[in-house]
Scaffold this motif. Structure first.
Motif, mmCIF file in Angstrom:
data_model
loop_
_atom_site.group_PDB
_atom_site.id
_atom_site.type_symbol
_atom_site.label_atom_id
_atom_site.label_comp_id
_atom_site.label_asym_id
_atom_site.label_seq_id
_atom_site.Cartn_x
_atom_site.Cartn_y
_atom_site.Cartn_z
ATOM 1 N N GLU A 49 -6.085 0.726 -6.108
ATOM 2 C CA GLU A 49 -6.722 1.378 -5.033
ATOM 3 C C GLU A 49 -7.892 0.453 -4.486
ATOM 4 O OE1 GLU A 49 -5.884 3.646 -3.050
ATOM 5 O OE2 GLU A 49 -4.592 5.149 -4.135
ATOM 6 N N HIS A 95 -6.392 -2.088 -2.473
ATOM 7 C CA HIS A 95 -6.021 -1.666 -1.093
ATOM 8 C C HIS A 95 -7.232 -1.759 -0.242
ATOM 9 C CE1 HIS A 95 -2.714 1.437 -2.759
ATOM 10 N NE2 HIS A 95 -2.289 0.070 -3.075
ATOM 11 N N THR A 96 -8.360 -1.532 -0.611
ATOM 12 C CA THR A 96 -9.383 -1.537 0.267
ATOM 13 C C THR A 96 -9.765 -3.246 0.392
ATOM 14 O OG1 THR A 96 -11.420 -1.819 -1.738
ATOM 15 C CG2 THR A 96 -10.521 0.362 -0.816
ATOM 16 N N LYS A 121 0.838 3.874 -3.257
ATOM 17 C CA LYS A 121 0.471 5.259 -2.888
ATOM 18 C C LYS A 121 1.757 6.329 -3.533
ATOM 19 C CE LYS A 121 -3.155 4.802 0.375
ATOM 20 N NZ LYS A 121 -4.025 5.250 -0.442
ATOM 21 N N ILE A 179 1.057 -1.185 0.036
ATOM 22 C CA ILE A 179 -0.014 -0.115 -0.031
ATOM 23 C C ILE A 179 0.744 1.131 -0.024
ATOM 24 C CG2 ILE A 179 -1.635 1.420 1.350
ATOM 25 C CD1 ILE A 179 -2.937 -1.508 2.126
ATOM 26 N N GLY A 218 -9.921 3.715 2.514
ATOM 27 C CA GLY A 218 -9.785 2.947 1.096
ATOM 28 C C GLY A 218 -11.140 3.117 0.272
ATOM 29 N N ASN A 253 -7.774 2.388 7.102
ATOM 30 C CA ASN A 253 -7.454 2.167 5.920
ATOM 31 C C ASN A 253 -8.795 1.593 4.991
ATOM 32 O OD1 ASN A 253 -5.756 1.509 3.535
ATOM 33 N ND2 ASN A 253 -6.123 -0.632 3.898
#
Length: 254
Positions: A173, A176-177, A75, A71, A144, A140
């Motif tokens: 992204e 990431h969630t 980013k 992550i 996220g 997060n």
């Protein structure tokens, strides 16, 4: 810019879905709004990565630390991609990464609302400190979901090179969630974590909600005229609330 832009005012062309393809075609107000949008995204990615980097070694296992590292890495990569576009618009990007103290945070009990704080353009929620692994996972998960909704919005903006970047980073992204949700589900396997998770949700949920900004915004109206935004802050916030509610219900903590 296509030839259609020569037959109507630029704002009408952009509002109707027209695209700009080079920075040379962008008028001053358009450039200003686009730079503001990009700076908010870049600063938020840099600040988010800096805050999460400090949590990596608190991960309970190697898998969790790899996920956190991924992550942070991505980013920073997203910030670099958008920063390159800012450079095309004249922004000084040579020392950008060191220009602000990205890891700096306010006191935990601060209440910034949606207001900007400090010298950079990060979202206000990214000024609050993380308190350990569990807190970071909850943040997060909530943030996220908000980032995905915002990037879905930006993926349709009128400056085509930037829209293409947002479309490219959107799947990452979303991942990431998913990583955040996996981490939260694992924490929920220990019933003793539930009170802390509830407390973290109560802390972060209103702060992430505030990151969508006020329901009415002069900046949104200007950005809408230029085709940089299409959906209002209140609608985006409502979509986020629905997504979060659905997720929390699915994992049994609604």
């Amino acid at each position: 810019m296509t030839s259609d832009a020569d037959t109507m005012p630029l704002e009408d062309y952009l509002a109707q879905g027209g695209k700009l393809t080079t920075s040379e075609n962008a008028p001053p107000r358009y450039r200003g709004e686009l730079l503001r949008l990009m700076a908010t995204f870049v600063d938020s990615e840099l600040a988010g990565a800096a805050g999460f980097a400090d949590i990596i070694n608190q991960g309970p296992g190697i898998k969790e630390r790899i996920a956190a590292s991924r992550i942070v890495l991505e980013k920073l990569d997203h910030a670099e991609r958008v920063l390159a576009v800012m450079g095309e618009f004249g922004a000084d990007i040579s020392r950008y990464a060191n220009h602000h103290p990205w890891a700096e945070r306010v006191a935990r009990d601060s209440d910034l609302g949606a207001a900007r704080h400090g010298a950079d353009m990060r979202l206000a929620v990214l000024h609050y400190p993380l308190q350990g692994w569990l807190d970071a996972v909850v943040m997060n998960v909530l943030m996220g979901q908000a980032v995905v909704i915002q990037i879905e919005e930006f993926a349709g903006l009128s400056y085509q090179p930037l829209a293409e970047i947002f479309r490219a980073i959107l799947p990452r992204e979303r991942r990431h969630t998913e990583l955040g949700e996996e981490g939260l589900r694992k924490l929920l396997e220990d019933a003793g974590n539930r009170p802390q998770i509830a407390a973290a949700l109560a802390y972060w949920r209103p702060r992430v909600a505030a990151s969508f900004g006020r329901g009415s915004s002069a900046h949104f109206e200007t950005q809408r005229k230029f085709g940089l935004r299409h959906t209002g802050n209140a609608e985006l916030a409502a979509a986020w609330e629905r997504q979060v509610g659905k997720l929390l219900h699915a994992i049994g903590i609604a």
